[in-house]
Scaffold this motif. Structure first.
Motif, short mmCIF file in Angstrom:
data_model
loop_
_atom_site.label_atom_id
_atom_site.label_comp_id
_atom_site.label_asym_id
_atom_site.label_seq_id
_atom_site.Cartn_x
_atom_site.Cartn_y
_atom_site.Cartn_z
N GLN A 1 -20.28 17.17 19.55
CA GLN A 1 -20.46 18.81 20.13
C GLN A 1 -19.69 18.85 21.54
O GLN A 1 -19.87 17.93 22.31
CB GLN A 1 -21.96 18.96 20.53
CG GLN A 1 -22.08 20.34 21.09
CD GLN A 1 -23.57 20.75 21.04
OE1 GLN A 1 -24.50 19.75 21.45
NE2 GLN A 1 -24.12 21.90 20.98
N GLN B 1 -16.26 24.32 25.38
CA GLN B 1 -16.73 25.00 24.24
C GLN B 1 -16.03 26.41 24.28
O GLN B 1 -16.06 27.24 25.18
CB GLN B 1 -18.31 25.67 24.58
CG GLN B 1 -18.90 25.85 23.40
CD GLN B 1 -20.65 25.56 23.58
OE1 GLN B 1 -20.93 25.32 24.69
NE2 GLN B 1 -21.37 25.84 22.61
N ASP C 1 -16.30 18.53 14.63
CA ASP C 1 -16.85 19.53 15.59
C ASP C 1 -18.27 19.80 15.06
O ASP C 1 -18.31 20.04 13.56
CB ASP C 1 -16.07 20.53 15.82
CG ASP C 1 -16.82 21.36 16.98
OD1 ASP C 1 -17.66 20.99 17.55
OD2 ASP C 1 -15.64 22.18 17.60
N VAL C 2 -19.22 19.81 15.88
CA VAL C 2 -20.58 20.20 15.32
C VAL C 2 -20.39 21.58 14.75
O VAL C 2 -21.33 21.84 13.66
CB VAL C 2 -21.71 20.14 16.19
CG1 VAL C 2 -21.45 21.47 17.20
CG2 VAL C 2 -23.13 20.10 15.81
N THR C 3 -19.40 22.41 14.71
CA THR C 3 -19.44 23.79 14.15
C THR C 3 -18.74 23.61 12.94
O THR C 3 -18.99 24.73 12.08
CB THR C 3 -18.70 24.64 15.22
OG1 THR C 3 -17.45 24.38 15.41
CG2 THR C 3 -19.32 25.08 16.46
#
Length: 195
Positions: A148, A154, A183-185
């Motif tokens: 993250q 961000q 990436d956590v997204t």
């Protein structure tokens, strides 16, 4: 197993006195670290009634009580010292755990610890200038590190470049077992994906 943590005699006496006031036969002390290997690490001591310890805990029999070390925290408790200094106000219990935030990692340390070590010792100091930081969210069963990006990273337009050329390159070179970095997204759960 070697004793990773030192509980001084004064601390043992103080803790034994606290335990005796609980009026529970066989009560001990359990030590664990929350968010070990990160800047947010906190070393905690808690009462441990019989049966409350985890099966995987390392048990250290002390003269007046049993000490239980949470398995995942053991590496981070290396060189830790619990001490009690008496004073006119009663005294203070102190816990010094120099490796709680930055563990002593080696080739056979758990993969998660090694990833965190590189993030916090090598990658995040470079991102700090931009107010950014990266945290490990999870390791998947097939050794994909899900990260993250926070702070200044961000929403940064250069995040893809940073991830691919910097972070991914560093982590995969240093830890060959990692199969990928995400990436956590990213939507890593493809169980209901439409193809």
């Amino acid at each position: 197993m070697s004793q990773t943590i030192e509980i001084t005699e004064s601390a043992q006496d103080y803790l034994a006195d606290l335990l005796s006031r609980q009026d529970v036969e066989g009560i001990g002390v359990r030590v664990f670290i929350t968010q070990p290997g990160t800047p947010y690490a906190e070393t905690c001591l808690a009462y441990c009634r019989p049966g409350e310890e985890e099966e995987s805990d390392e048990r250290i029999p002390l003269e007046k009580f049993n000490l239980f070390l949470e398995k995942h925290s053991v590496a981070f408790l290396e060189d830790a010292v619990v001490d009690f200094n008496a004073d006119r106000m009663g005294g203070q219990l102190t816990i010094k755990a120099p490796n709680a935030k930055m563990p002593q990692v080696s080739e056979d340390s758990p993969l998660e610890d090694r990833v965190n070590y590189i993030l916090y010792s090598e990658i995040n100091p470079g991102l700090a200038a931009h107010g950014g930081e990266i945290r490990l969210i999870q390791l998947t069963e097939d050794n994909v590190a899900v990260l993250q990006f926070g702070g200044g990273c961000q929403g940064c337009a250069a995040v893809d470049i940073t991830l691919k050329q910097g972070v991914e390159k560093t982590l995969t070179e240093r830890i060959p077992e990692l199969t990928a970095i995400r990436d956590v997204t990213d939507h890593t759960d493809t169980t209901n994906a439409y193809y």
